[in-house]
Write an enzyme that holds these catalytic residues in place. Structure first.
Site, PDB file in Angstrom:
ATOM      1  N   LYS A   1       0.842  -1.206   0.000  1.00 30.38           N
ATOM      2  CA  LYS A   1       0.000   0.000   0.000  1.00 30.38           C
ATOM      3  C   LYS A   1       0.874   1.251   0.000  1.00 30.38           C
ATOM      4  CE  LYS A   1      -3.895  -2.273   2.170  1.00 30.38           C
ATOM      5  NZ  LYS A   1      -4.525  -2.725   3.409  1.00 30.38           N
TER       6      LYS A   1
ATOM      7  N   ASP B   1     -11.365   2.951   3.705  1.00 28.54           N
ATOM      8  CA  ASP B   1     -11.683   1.518   3.639  1.00 28.54           C
ATOM      9  C   ASP B   1     -13.197   1.302   3.568  1.00 28.54           C
ATOM     10  OD1 ASP B   1      -9.701  -0.336   3.366  1.00 28.54           O
ATOM     11  OD2 ASP B   1      -9.264  -0.508   5.508  1.00 28.54           O
TER      12      ASP B   1
ATOM     13  N   GLN C   1      -4.972  -1.121   9.559  1.00 28.35           N
ATOM     14  CA  GLN C   1      -4.767  -2.465   9.018  1.00 28.35           C
ATOM     15  C   GLN C   1      -5.297  -3.512   9.996  1.00 28.35           C
ATOM     16  OE1 GLN C   1      -3.404  -3.201   5.866  1.00 28.35           O
ATOM     17  NE2 GLN C   1      -4.074  -5.262   6.353  1.00 28.35           N
TER      18      GLN C   1
END
Ligand code: NAP
Length: 305
Positions: free
Chosen positions: A55, A122, A99
């Protein structure tokens, strides 16, 4: 025998990242804004290490600022939420990603709900989840289902790929029957809403569903997000079905090493499916590209929304 098209998610994602990079450059030149994505990683889960590294790399490659926070696994839930709040207030950060998985003593839902919904790239914050669930446009759609939908829309954009008589003026996927295997919050559930919005008929299967293969047989679109290596077999498919394989499973290979496979037994689908995504090189690359797309959207929203 049907000739099966391999849907190249890697190439699609590369093209998308190229478009994002051009838009980032324009935003910098015209508005003086550089999109910034902050990734918070708690502890030292090795799989997370790889995901975060990718990422960060791709964020930088499209010209965005990347901020990486590595926090110890002993951090308390309240300390972690305080870090998130700092990022909420930081004007150089447009997207925040925590995460997963988090250590067991931390409630992931509470932490995610601490993220400002306008920075929740997200799409897991309850405000964004609710927006999607009621059919409104949320600020952000979760990245993996968003990537799956892009691949499907691109495929069915071509009227020759539509398996029935198409009603003129309908959306590209309208009237198709999709089955989703897996009901997780990050893939299966948001996928239901996205496909309903495209006027698909949607069936959802999970670990307690009986006769999964018979349900799959009725579907024009099969989305497998189960986390069970190669569980979906070609013989389950309706001829001409389009298969999107979300699964990423590492298994032993005959040479004594390991290899990545999806939730779909790829080889057995060839000649039966009209199209299929490979693993690797299908949905995986789309997920990060969609994260960057969401971050760009977040940055643009600071000037136009
Ligand atoms: P998850 O949270 O473990 O959920 C798995 C789902 O599959 C659950 O809903 C489970 O049902 C269902 N399931 C399990 N066995 C089943 C069976 N035999 N038949 C039908 N359904 C079954 O997994 P996830 O996070 O959604 O991830 C799924 C897969 O996608 C994993 O391989 C993961 O690595 C991969 N993934 C890939 C990406 C990407 O970027 N390509 C992103 C996210 C995830 P219950 O609810 O009843 O337990």
């Amino acid at each position: 025998m049907t000739e099966t098209k391999i849907i190249d998610g890697k190439a699609f994602a590369e093209k998308l990242r190229g478009e994002i990079a051009r838009k980032v450059a324009k935003l910098k030149t015209e508005k003086g804004i550089t999109p910034g994505l902050a990734v918070i990683r708690v502890g030292d889960d090795p799989a997370s290490e790889v995901y975060v590294r990718n990422k960060v790399k791709q964020t930088k490659e499209v010209g965005m600022n990347s901020f990486e926070l590595r926090l110890p696994k002993e951090i308390t839930e309240e300390e972690l939420r305080a870090k998130v709040r700092e990022l909420n207030d930081d004007k150089t950060v447009h997207g925040i990603l925590v995460q997963l998985p988090l250590p067991e003593h931390i409630d992931g839902f509470i932490v995610i709900d601490t993220i400002d919904p306008h920075k929740d790239v997200d799409g897991f914050n309850i405000i964004n989840v609710a927006g999607l669930a009621v059919g409104e446009d949320p600020y952000f759609i979760p990245c993996t289902p968003m990537g799956c939908l892009m691949l499907l829309k691109n495929y069915f954009q071509n009227p020759n790929n539509y398996p029935k008589d198409k009603v003129p003026g309908q959306k590209p996927l309208a009237g198709l029957h999709a089955i989703i295997l897996g009901r997780s919050n990050i893939v299966g559930k948001p996928m239901i809403q996205l496909l309903l919005k495209e006027d698909c008929t949607v069936t959802i299967a999970h670990s307690k569903t009986a006769n999964v293969s018979l349900l799959v047989k009725q579907a024009d679109i099969v989305i497998a997000a189960v986390g069970r290596p190669e569980i979906v077999k070609g013989e389950w498919l309706k001829k001409g079905a389009v298969v999107i394989d979300v699964g990423i499973n590492r298994i032993a290979s005959p040479d004594g090493k390991t290899k990545l496979v999806g939730d779909v037994d790829f080889q057995s689908c060839l000649g039966i499916a009209a199209a299929i995504t490979p693993v690797p090189g299908g949905v995986g690359p789309m997920t990060i590209a969609c994260l960057l797309e969401n971050t760009l959207r977040a940055a643009k929203c600071t000037v136009v929304c």
